[in-house]
Design a protein around this motif. Structure first.
Motif, mmCIF file in Angstrom:
data_model
loop_
_atom_site.group_PDB
_atom_site.id
_atom_site.type_symbol
_atom_site.label_atom_id
_atom_site.label_comp_id
_atom_site.label_asym_id
_atom_site.label_seq_id
_atom_site.Cartn_x
_atom_site.Cartn_y
_atom_site.Cartn_z
ATOM 1 N N UNK A 40 -6.437 6.778 -4.794
ATOM 2 C CA UNK A 40 -5.988 5.706 -5.662
ATOM 3 C C UNK A 40 -4.599 6.073 -6.146
ATOM 4 N N UNK A 41 -4.133 5.378 -7.164
ATOM 5 C CA UNK A 41 -2.814 5.686 -7.671
ATOM 6 C C UNK A 41 -2.909 6.898 -8.581
ATOM 7 N N UNK A 47 1.171 6.473 -4.566
ATOM 8 C CA UNK A 47 -0.085 6.124 -3.920
ATOM 9 C C UNK A 47 -0.649 7.335 -3.207
ATOM 10 N N UNK A 48 -1.912 7.625 -3.476
ATOM 11 C CA UNK A 48 -2.637 8.687 -2.799
ATOM 12 C C UNK A 48 -3.641 8.023 -1.871
ATOM 13 N N UNK A 49 -3.966 8.680 -0.787
ATOM 14 C CA UNK A 49 -4.881 8.136 0.206
ATOM 15 C C UNK A 49 -6.300 8.592 -0.063
ATOM 16 N N UNK A 50 -7.275 7.691 0.132
ATOM 17 C CA UNK A 50 -8.684 8.084 0.118
ATOM 18 C C UNK A 50 -8.938 8.940 1.352
ATOM 19 N N UNK A 95 -5.111 -2.785 3.256
ATOM 20 C CA UNK A 95 -5.054 -1.721 2.259
ATOM 21 C C UNK A 95 -3.923 -2.039 1.294
ATOM 22 N N UNK A 96 -4.101 -1.865 0.000
ATOM 23 C CA UNK A 96 -5.293 -1.356 -0.693
ATOM 24 C C UNK A 96 -6.340 -2.456 -0.865
ATOM 25 N N UNK A 148 -6.887 3.240 -0.758
ATOM 26 C CA UNK A 148 -5.904 3.401 0.309
ATOM 27 C C UNK A 148 -6.540 4.120 1.493
ATOM 28 N N UNK A 149 -6.570 3.445 2.629
ATOM 29 C CA UNK A 149 -7.016 4.050 3.886
ATOM 30 C C UNK A 149 -6.025 3.587 4.946
ATOM 31 N N UNK A 150 -5.590 4.464 5.832
ATOM 32 C CA UNK A 150 -4.605 4.071 6.838
ATOM 33 C C UNK A 150 -5.134 2.998 7.804
#
Length: 177
Positions: A40-41, A47-50, A95-96, A148-150
């Motif tokens: 999450x943020x 932004x950080x990725x799950x 995403x998101x 966040x997932x690519x």
């Protein structure tokens, strides 16, 4: 040995191998090099990725998406309902996106929220802390915005136990555009 016993033995061996791989990944700093992803943020507003793009490759995220779900014996077990994203065949999201999950325990045993796990991809890498860092999981469930997932196909396996140690498991398969 019966087929059921063979399957249990194989599952145990597979889990031990997965744990060893995960432990080696953490000890070699691969996780730290990925920025300590959270899903999450972060506090800095970045932004950080799950799940990071590197983890999609390393942990075979797309292969996990294509794998058949494990068969479970039918019994009185707790339930996991995925409210968001709405689960449909060939689910595609941008995403998101939000994940909202509801747990339903049986009358004889409530959900144990401390048992909640989220496993990623074909190797079922434990990414639970990336969700619990931002939301409190209760016996009713949880809601997480801005996941966040690519881009690609992903499988998240959600698990929770009730107080009688009965396991509920539900898969969320998404294709991120």
């Amino acid at each position: 040995m019966s087929c059921h016993t063979d399957t249990r033995w194989f599952s145990t061996q597979w889990l031990q191998a997965t744990f060893i791989i995960a432990a080696q990944t953490l000890s070699t700093g691969t996780y730290a090099q990925s920025g300590g992803v959270t899903g999450a943020t972060g506090a800095t507003g970045a932004t950080d990725w799950l799940v990071t793009p590197a983890e999609v490759i390393e942990f075979k995220g797309e292969e996990g998406f294509m794998a058949q779900p494990a068969l479970r014996a039918r019994a009185v077990v707790p339930l996991i309902d995925i409210v968001k994203p709405e689960v449909v065949v060939d689910l595609k999201v941008k995403s998101p996106f939000a994940i909202v999950v509801q747990f339903k325990g049986q009358a004889d045993s409530p959900i144990n929220p401390d048992s909640f796990k989220v496993l990623y991809g074909g190797l079922k890498i434990d990414i639970t802390s990336r969700i619990t860092k931002f939301v409190k999981v209760t016996k009713e469930g949880f809601s997480l915005d801005n996941v966040q997932i690519p881009v690609g196909k992903h499988r998240l396996t959600l698990q929770v136990l009730d107080d009688k140690q009965r396991l509920a498991e539900r898969e969320l398969r998404v294709e991120v555009e």
